[in-house]
Scaffold this active site. Sequence first.
Site, PDB file in Angstrom:
ATOM      1  CB  THR A 181     -27.529  57.910   7.955  1.00  0.00           C
ATOM      2  OG1 THR A 181     -28.010  57.368   8.669  1.00  0.00           O
ATOM      3  CG2 THR A 181     -26.681  58.594   8.904  1.00  0.00           C
ATOM      4  CG  ASP A 227     -19.525  40.996   5.682  1.00  0.00           C
ATOM      5  OD1 ASP A 227     -20.367  41.153   6.508  1.00  0.00           O
ATOM      6  OD2 ASP A 227     -19.806  40.188   4.464  1.00  0.00           O
ATOM      7  CE1 TYR A 281     -31.417  49.463  13.158  1.00  0.00           C
ATOM      8  CE2 TYR A 281     -33.030  51.004  13.982  1.00  0.00           C
ATOM      9  CZ  TYR A 281     -31.991  51.251  14.099  1.00  0.00           C
ATOM     10  OH  TYR A 281     -30.560  51.764  13.848  1.00  0.00           O
ATOM     11  CE  LYS A 314     -29.441  49.026  16.164  1.00  0.00           C
ATOM     12  NZ  LYS A 314     -28.563  48.900  15.864  1.00  0.00           N
TER      13      LYS A 314
END
Length: 232
Positions: A189, A53, A156, A160
């Site tokens: 995905t 994790d 997000y 990145k």
Amino acid sequence: MTTTLITGANKGIGYETARRLVGAGHDVWVGARDAERGRAAADRIGARAVQLDVTDDTSVSAALEAIADQAGRLDVLVNNAGIPDNTVGVEGISGATALAVLNTNVAGVVRVTQAALPLLRSSDRGSIVNVSSGLGSFGANTDPARPESQTPLIVYAASKAAVAMLTLKYAQALPGLRVNAACPGLTATDFAAGFPGAQPVEDAVGVIVDLACAGLDGRTGTVLEAEGPLAW
């Protein structure tokens, strides 16, 4: 044989990368937060499984200790684990939601990389591949011809962008290793739920696999997509 750890590898891009690297002759460790799912995924492709994790220091340390004890080495680390934040625009963003994304997508890369460094430094082919996104590229996000410039996934994208800078700075700090980021593109995905035009996962992982298989003279400190280097 090249020993490779892939985080978040029980499904999606991580799983397909693991499958491809097993086929390329790597001794692959499937890192997964859920131990049972990780074992099932590893069994399907002839890999090994380790509970990992990326948000838990104890879990990360235990995973790298297990690899050291059982494999005795680590040559390639693929930092793939991440979580999406598909909040478009500003509504619904909060400090708490941002911290959750950054904890996995950014601090998770740091946790695993730091824990893996002793093994990677002892390898004669040490390599780190960080799975990033075109959404983390200032060049892509300011180019009107690219879809990233029309996709306001604020948190997000910021996570990145941080991964890109981690890649560059780790490459500068670790001249004995190769450190690169791979941007597979929009892929079908769980991450891409609701986004049209996603490519099959089998078509997405080539850039990750190529970096994981690169020789000692391979590049370092770059962000790559399928078409080549991606502007920072």
